[in-house]
Scaffold this motif. Sequence first.
Motif, PDB file in Angstrom:
ATOM      1  N   UNK A  23       1.546  -0.659  -9.765  1.00 23.27           N
ATOM      2  CA  UNK A  23       0.551  -1.393  -9.871  1.00 23.27           C
ATOM      3  C   UNK A  23       0.650  -2.746  -8.608  1.00 23.27           C
ATOM      4  N   UNK A  24       1.889  -2.839  -8.098  1.00 20.99           N
ATOM      5  CA  UNK A  24       1.976  -3.930  -7.016  1.00 20.99           C
ATOM      6  C   UNK A  24       1.582  -3.096  -5.816  1.00 20.99           C
ATOM      7  N   UNK A  25       1.734  -1.998  -5.524  1.00 15.36           N
ATOM      8  CA  UNK A  25       1.410  -1.398  -4.375  1.00 15.36           C
ATOM      9  C   UNK A  25      -0.106  -1.209  -4.286  1.00 15.36           C
ATOM     10  N   UNK A  26      -0.992  -0.826  -5.461  1.00 12.47           N
ATOM     11  CA  UNK A  26      -2.205  -0.735  -5.494  1.00 12.47           C
ATOM     12  C   UNK A  26      -2.912  -2.094  -5.248  1.00 12.47           C
ATOM     13  N   UNK A  27      -2.042  -3.100  -5.932  1.00 12.69           N
ATOM     14  CA  UNK A  27      -2.763  -4.508  -5.796  1.00 12.69           C
ATOM     15  C   UNK A  27      -2.744  -4.894  -4.388  1.00 12.69           C
ATOM     16  N   UNK A  28      -1.743  -4.570  -3.833  1.00 14.76           N
ATOM     17  CA  UNK A  28      -1.588  -4.923  -2.252  1.00 14.76           C
ATOM     18  C   UNK A  28      -2.542  -4.220  -1.507  1.00 14.76           C
ATOM     19  N   UNK A  29      -2.678  -3.041  -1.851  1.00 13.31           N
ATOM     20  CA  UNK A  29      -3.702  -2.302  -0.901  1.00 13.31           C
ATOM     21  C   UNK A  29      -5.136  -2.783  -1.183  1.00 13.31           C
ATOM     22  N   UNK A  30      -5.406  -3.156  -2.311  1.00 20.50           N
ATOM     23  CA  UNK A  30      -6.732  -3.603  -2.492  1.00 20.50           C
ATOM     24  C   UNK A  30      -7.009  -5.035  -2.028  1.00 20.50           C
ATOM     25  N   UNK A  31      -6.018  -5.871  -2.124  1.00 21.15           N
ATOM     26  CA  UNK A  31      -5.902  -6.984  -1.439  1.00 21.15           C
ATOM     27  C   UNK A  31      -5.909  -7.018   0.079  1.00 21.15           C
ATOM     28  N   UNK A  32      -5.392  -6.018   0.848  1.00 22.74           N
ATOM     29  CA  UNK A  32      -5.554  -5.854   2.382  1.00 22.74           C
ATOM     30  C   UNK A  32      -6.970  -5.613   2.598  1.00 22.74           C
ATOM     31  N   UNK A  33      -7.656  -4.592   1.831  1.00 25.91           N
ATOM     32  CA  UNK A  33      -9.262  -4.267   2.130  1.00 25.91           C
ATOM     33  C   UNK A  33      -9.804  -5.703   1.826  1.00 25.91           C
TER      34      UNK A  33
END
Length: 226
Positions: A23-33
């Motif tokens: 969940x953290x990795x997907x959240x960071x990816x969406x956050x960078x987007x």
Amino acid sequence: MQNTLVNQDFERAVKQLRRILPKLSFGLLIGTYLISAFIMGIFHSQNSPHIGFKVAAFLVPLAIQAGRGTLVFFFQLNPARIQSRFSMGIIAATTLLGLSLWEAWLVMSPYGLSWTVSVSTLMLIGWVIEIMILKETMFATQMQLYQNKDQWQELHNFYVARADFDQFMDDLYDGKKPVLPGPDHTSNPEEAPKLEDHPKSLESDRKAESLPEGNGFSPSLNGQTL
């Protein structure tokens, strides 16, 4: 017996980290987007003549980032589509990273090198997260397929049949007579026809073995054996 050589608190922390890391990795990816799109929208809106261009300055980068995520992870919709090391997702992520870095340099170079380096670093981090998530997703898909022998065999049969169909279409386009697979054409060696399924061939083999050897049945000419 409890292992005293392992720090139990650290072991529990590692288990908890592995639990929240997806969940953290997907959240960071969406956050960078989102952050990349927002920052680019701010700099694009500086020279916008009216409100319409200001709105478009934020919507266009947001749509670009959404399309980027879709292109990178699109082929994971079907787990049967096995991706190679240099898959279309990795190619799309790398190409769009280059375009994003070029855009960041064109837009932010008038504001100094520090802004360009900061935003470029953010985009590079997003690209690394994309590749890592994509690699782990592909590995998890392969593990799910290979642990189930029935699914593995079904996938194998599909790709063999697909290769036969591609060869059939190539022969058809080249003006050749396509060769259709026979009814006993199968990729599973266990389903291949066995020798016991053909009693006639066994009977003919037994007759051949029972024939006498030597000149007992040699042809003759004028009563003389040849």
